[in-house]
Design a protein around this motif. Structure first.
Motif, short mmCIF file in Angstrom:
data_model
loop_
_atom_site.label_atom_id
_atom_site.label_comp_id
_atom_site.label_asym_id
_atom_site.label_seq_id
_atom_site.Cartn_x
_atom_site.Cartn_y
_atom_site.Cartn_z
N THR A 1 46.77 29.79 19.60
CA THR A 1 47.16 28.47 20.09
C THR A 1 47.79 28.57 21.46
O THR A 1 47.47 27.83 22.38
N ILE A 2 48.70 29.54 21.61
CA ILE A 2 49.35 29.75 22.90
C ILE A 2 48.32 30.13 23.96
O ILE A 2 48.35 29.65 25.09
N TRP A 3 47.36 30.98 23.57
CA TRP A 3 46.33 31.42 24.50
C TRP A 3 45.50 30.23 25.00
O TRP A 3 45.20 30.11 26.19
N ILE A 4 45.17 29.34 24.09
CA ILE A 4 44.42 28.14 24.48
C ILE A 4 45.23 27.29 25.47
O ILE A 4 44.71 26.82 26.48
N LEU A 5 46.50 27.15 25.17
CA LEU A 5 47.37 26.38 26.07
C LEU A 5 47.39 27.00 27.46
O LEU A 5 47.30 26.32 28.47
N LEU A 6 47.49 28.34 27.49
CA LEU A 6 47.59 29.04 28.78
C LEU A 6 46.28 28.98 29.54
O LEU A 6 46.27 28.78 30.75
N THR A 7 45.17 29.19 28.84
CA THR A 7 43.89 29.32 29.53
C THR A 7 43.23 27.97 29.80
O THR A 7 42.58 27.79 30.82
N LYS A 8 43.42 27.02 28.92
CA LYS A 8 42.79 25.71 29.12
C LYS A 8 43.68 24.76 29.90
O LYS A 8 43.24 23.71 30.36
N GLY A 9 44.95 25.13 30.01
CA GLY A 9 45.85 24.32 30.82
C GLY A 9 46.23 23.00 30.22
O GLY A 9 46.65 22.08 30.92
N TYR A 10 46.12 22.87 28.91
CA TYR A 10 46.49 21.60 28.29
C TYR A 10 47.95 21.26 28.52
O TYR A 10 48.33 20.11 28.51
N VAL A 11 48.75 22.32 28.74
CA VAL A 11 50.17 22.07 28.95
C VAL A 11 50.41 21.23 30.21
O VAL A 11 51.44 20.61 30.36
N GLU A 12 49.41 21.21 31.11
CA GLU A 12 49.58 20.44 32.34
C GLU A 12 49.41 18.95 32.11
O GLU A 12 49.81 18.14 32.93
N HIS A 13 48.77 18.62 31.02
CA HIS A 13 48.53 17.20 30.75
C HIS A 13 49.67 16.61 29.94
O HIS A 13 50.04 17.14 28.92
N GLU A 14 50.16 15.53 30.43
CA GLU A 14 51.23 14.88 29.71
C GLU A 14 50.63 14.00 28.63
O GLU A 14 49.62 13.34 28.84
N ALA A 15 51.22 14.01 27.50
CA ALA A 15 50.77 13.13 26.44
C ALA A 15 51.98 12.50 25.78
O ALA A 15 52.97 13.16 25.50
N ASN A 16 51.88 11.22 25.58
CA ASN A 16 52.97 10.53 24.91
C ASN A 16 52.60 10.31 23.45
O ASN A 16 51.45 10.02 23.15
N ILE A 17 53.56 10.47 22.63
CA ILE A 17 53.34 10.17 21.23
C ILE A 17 54.24 9.00 20.86
O ILE A 17 55.39 8.95 21.27
#
Ligand SMILES: [Zn+2]
Length: 116
Positions: A73-89
């Motif tokens: 999961t962490i690897w996906i976050l790092l490589t796909k850059g999803y962490v850069e996208h803000e999402a509101n819940i």
């Protein structure tokens, strides 16, 4: 007419807070957005190590994320850059209450697993 907030109680099973996995020392949940867009969902890890309990929330746009392990999961976050996208819940009052109660219980559970 919805009930006043003082009458709401945490629900079991908790609406809007889905348990996805239980590894004993780690429990994961999927917290769904009120608008039903799965891209807004938060993934929550409650984990205990030998020293402390941590609660981590992720927002990934990958389905079936719970079948991955933590490092994938962490690897996906790092490589796909999803962490850069803000999402509101957006949570309803009932869901937020369920969320809080679920976290409280999960923290206790992983702690007890580590220190029986
Ligand atoms: Zn949403």
């Amino acid at each position: 007419m919805s009930k006043p907030s003082t009458e709401l109680e945490p629900q079991t099973p908790a609406e809007g807070v889905l348990k996805r996995n239980n590894y004993g020392d780690a429990i994961t949940y999927q917290v769904t957005c009120e608008c039903h867009d799965a891209n807004h969902d938060h993934n929550v890890w409650v984990e205990a190590d030998d020293h402390r309990v941590t609660v981590t929330t992720y927002t990934t746009q990958k389905s079936k994320w719970w079948s991955l392990n933590r490092w994938q999961t962490i690897w996906i976050l790092l490589t796909k850059g999803y962490v850069e996208h803000e999402a509101n819940i957006i949570m309803t009052e009932q869901q937020a209450l369920n969320y809080a109660e679920t976290l409280k219980k999960a923290i206790k559970d992983v702690k007890n697993f580590k220190q029986p």
